[in-house]
Design a protein around this motif. Structure first.
Motif, PDB file in Angstrom:
ATOM      1  N   THR A   1      58.039  32.240 -13.606  1.00 33.25           N
ATOM      2  CA  THR A   1      57.660  31.901 -14.739  1.00 33.25           C
ATOM      3  C   THR A   1      55.856  32.474 -14.090  1.00 33.25           C
ATOM      4  OG1 THR A   1      58.750  30.882 -15.830  1.00 33.25           O
ATOM      5  CG2 THR A   1      56.177  30.035 -16.417  1.00 33.25           C
ATOM      6  N   PRO A   2      54.858  32.641 -14.562  1.00 36.12           N
ATOM      7  CA  PRO A   2      53.295  33.119 -13.652  1.00 36.12           C
ATOM      8  C   PRO A   2      53.194  31.058 -13.874  1.00 36.12           C
ATOM      9  CG  PRO A   2      53.520  34.281 -15.965  1.00 36.12           C
ATOM     10  CD  PRO A   2      55.288  33.423 -15.506  1.00 36.12           C
ATOM     11  N   SER A   3      51.715  31.128 -12.985  1.00 38.40           N
ATOM     12  CA  SER A   3      51.437  29.937 -12.785  1.00 38.40           C
ATOM     13  C   SER A   3      49.556  31.061 -13.174  1.00 38.40           C
ATOM     14  CB  SER A   3      51.233  29.026 -11.343  1.00 38.40           C
ATOM     15  OG  SER A   3      52.913  29.040 -11.483  1.00 38.40           O
ATOM     16  N   TYR A   4      49.511  29.769 -13.775  1.00 35.20           N
ATOM     17  CA  TYR A   4      47.653  30.706 -13.760  1.00 35.20           C
ATOM     18  C   TYR A   4      47.034  29.022 -13.460  1.00 35.20           C
ATOM     19  CZ  TYR A   4      50.155  33.081 -17.374  1.00 35.20           C
ATOM     20  OH  TYR A   4      51.095  34.224 -18.126  1.00 35.20           O
ATOM     21  N   TYR A   5      45.775  29.571 -13.049  1.00 28.95           N
ATOM     22  CA  TYR A   5      44.439  28.708 -12.464  1.00 28.95           C
ATOM     23  C   TYR A   5      43.065  29.429 -12.666  1.00 28.95           C
ATOM     24  CZ  TYR A   5      48.291  27.885  -9.334  1.00 28.95           C
ATOM     25  OH  TYR A   5      49.280  27.342  -9.328  1.00 28.95           O
ATOM     26  N   TRP A   6      42.497  28.563 -14.073  1.00 24.80           N
ATOM     27  CA  TRP A   6      41.265  29.108 -14.104  1.00 24.80           C
ATOM     28  C   TRP A   6      40.530  28.063 -13.309  1.00 24.80           C
ATOM     29  CZ3 TRP A   6      39.983  32.711 -17.962  1.00 24.80           C
ATOM     30  CH2 TRP A   6      41.264  33.590 -18.051  1.00 24.80           C
ATOM     31  N   ASP A   7      39.335  28.997 -12.818  1.00 24.50           N
ATOM     32  CA  ASP A   7      37.944  27.903 -12.322  1.00 24.50           C
ATOM     33  C   ASP A   7      37.096  28.603 -12.659  1.00 24.50           C
ATOM     34  OD1 ASP A   7      36.045  27.160 -10.710  1.00 24.50           O
ATOM     35  OD2 ASP A   7      36.969  28.148  -8.622  1.00 24.50           O
ATOM     36  N   PHE A   8      36.648  27.418 -13.438  1.00 29.02           N
ATOM     37  CA  PHE A   8      35.101  27.546 -14.291  1.00 29.02           C
ATOM     38  C   PHE A   8      34.189  27.983 -14.170  1.00 29.02           C
ATOM     39  CE2 PHE A   8      38.129  25.058 -16.643  1.00 29.02           C
ATOM     40  CZ  PHE A   8      38.997  26.633 -17.991  1.00 29.02           C
ATOM     41  N   GLY A   9      33.809  28.178 -12.296  1.00 31.43           N
ATOM     42  CA  GLY A   9      32.289  28.484 -11.799  1.00 31.43           C
ATOM     43  C   GLY A   9      31.359  26.377 -12.444  1.00 31.43           C
ATOM     44  N   ASP A  10      32.076  26.013 -12.795  1.00 29.86           N
ATOM     45  CA  ASP A  10      31.130  24.762 -13.184  1.00 29.86           C
ATOM     46  C   ASP A  10      31.208  23.078 -12.250  1.00 29.86           C
ATOM     47  OD1 ASP A  10      32.932  23.696 -14.801  1.00 29.86           O
ATOM     48  OD2 ASP A  10      31.704  23.262 -16.130  1.00 29.86           O
ATOM     49  N   GLY A  11      31.932  23.252 -11.124  1.00 32.08           N
ATOM     50  CA  GLY A  11      32.851  22.313 -10.945  1.00 32.08           C
ATOM     51  C   GLY A  11      33.468  21.774 -11.405  1.00 32.08           C
ATOM     52  N   SER A  12      33.619  21.643 -12.467  1.00 31.08           N
ATOM     53  CA  SER A  12      35.001  21.205 -13.649  1.00 31.08           C
ATOM     54  C   SER A  12      36.809  21.605 -12.585  1.00 31.08           C
ATOM     55  CB  SER A  12      34.751  21.503 -15.077  1.00 31.08           C
ATOM     56  OG  SER A  12      35.218  22.451 -15.373  1.00 31.08           O
ATOM     57  N   PRO A  13      37.389  20.633 -13.113  1.00 30.69           N
ATOM     58  CA  PRO A  13      38.941  20.695 -13.178  1.00 30.69           C
ATOM     59  C   PRO A  13      39.472  22.242 -13.470  1.00 30.69           C
ATOM     60  CG  PRO A  13      38.460  18.704 -13.676  1.00 30.69           C
ATOM     61  CD  PRO A  13      37.172  18.832 -14.137  1.00 30.69           C
ATOM     62  N   HIS A  14      40.136  22.717 -12.627  1.00 29.13           N
ATOM     63  CA  HIS A  14      40.861  23.657 -13.079  1.00 29.13           C
ATOM     64  C   HIS A  14      41.822  23.503 -13.861  1.00 29.13           C
ATOM     65  CE1 HIS A  14      40.238  25.836  -9.105  1.00 29.13           C
ATOM     66  NE2 HIS A  14      38.538  25.798  -9.658  1.00 29.13           N
ATOM     67  N   SER A  15      41.610  24.721 -15.303  1.00 28.74           N
ATOM     68  CA  SER A  15      43.141  24.798 -16.054  1.00 28.74           C
ATOM     69  C   SER A  15      44.131  25.254 -15.726  1.00 28.74           C
ATOM     70  CB  SER A  15      42.038  25.636 -17.099  1.00 28.74           C
ATOM     71  OG  SER A  15      43.603  26.277 -18.213  1.00 28.74           O
ATOM     72  N   LEU A  16      45.239  24.576 -15.890  1.00 25.33           N
ATOM     73  CA  LEU A  16      46.599  25.328 -15.276  1.00 25.33           C
ATOM     74  C   LEU A  16      46.913  26.033 -17.152  1.00 25.33           C
ATOM     75  CD1 LEU A  16      47.927  22.928 -13.481  1.00 25.33           C
ATOM     76  CD2 LEU A  16      46.561  25.355 -13.016  1.00 25.33           C
ATOM     77  N   GLU A  17      46.256  26.755 -17.846  1.00 25.42           N
ATOM     78  CA  GLU A  17      47.024  27.061 -19.007  1.00 25.42           C
ATOM     79  C   GLU A  17      46.934  28.866 -19.287  1.00 25.42           C
ATOM     80  OE1 GLU A  17      48.824  25.081 -21.572  1.00 25.42           O
ATOM     81  OE2 GLU A  17      48.455  23.227 -19.958  1.00 25.42           O
TER      82      GLU A  17
END
Length: 224
Positions: A1-17
């Motif tokens: 199962t793939p794991s997703y890591y979104w870094d939005f670039g504004d210092g907020s917590p990452h999303s794993l969706e």
């Protein structure tokens, strides 16, 4: 199962969706990064997102001078660009005299006493606000306390207080232009036979005295 890591670039917590939603708190250019890991393999994607600012503007139109005890119109307008949160515009008017605040874009207010008052308009929509401020000078009316008819030539003499140079006089709704200013306590309405026709004997006439600053007084008078 793939794991997703979104870094939005504004210092907020990452999303794993896999499909993430994110709201940026302020305008600017943000560099985002997506990292997907599956079975020891990594896939990296990057990009930039320009977050446009919310532009919220408002205007207020109020007369700078008004007679005392006369309703004053307060008019506001507000504009939001498409990048603002949708919401209902809320108007708050502080008239500056300690009275209850006005609401809506076009309230009316009457000042009970003379003076200079500072008003403030605050328009709100969601978290955005726009403020405008200004002042209105509330002026006293003329103070005609007595009128008398004089003959040879026929004329009326009005006496009182706060009779300003340039005062205008209206008789039954029509301006009488033959007015001579003598002092702040005396003016003379001239006109001879024409004045006698405009104000016949033993006939009440409505007089309006209007100072250059807008102060206005109404008076009903007749001569015997």
């Amino acid at each position: 199962t793939p794991s997703y890591y979104w870094d939005f670039g504004d210092g907020s917590p990452h999303s794993l969706e896999a499909s993430a939603n994110h709201s940026y708190g302020s305008a600017g250019d943000y560099a985002w990064t997506l990292e997907v890991i599956q079975g020891g393999r990594t896939c990296l994607r990057m990009g930039t997102l320009a977050v446009a600012p919310c532009v919220f503007s408002c205007t207020a139109t109020v007369a700078g001078q008004t007679p005392v005890q006369t309703p004053v119109s307060f008019t506001a307008s507000a504009t939001l660009n498409p990048y603002c949160d949708s919401g209902t515009l809320s108007y708050d008017w502080d008239f500056g005299d300690g009275s209850a605040h006005g609401t809506g874009p076009s309230p009316s207010h009457t000042y009970a006493t003379t003076g200079t008052y500072t008003w403030t308009l605050t328009v709100s929509c969601s978290a955005a606000t726009c403020t405008r401020t200004g002042s209105v000078a509330v002026v006293p009316p003329p103070g005609v306390t007595a009128m008398a008819k004089k003959a040879n030539p026929f004329r009326f003499i009005a006496t009182g207080t706060n009779l300003q140079n340039g005062i205008r006089v209206f008789i039954n709704g029509t301006e009488w232009t033959n007015v001579s200013w003598k002092s702040t306590s005396k003016i003379v309405l001239k006109g001879g036979a024409a004045l006698k026709t405009a104000v016949p004997k033993n006939t009440p006439a409505d007089f309006v005295f209007q100072n250059p600053d807008g102060g206005t007084q109404s008076l009903t008078w007749q001569w015997p």
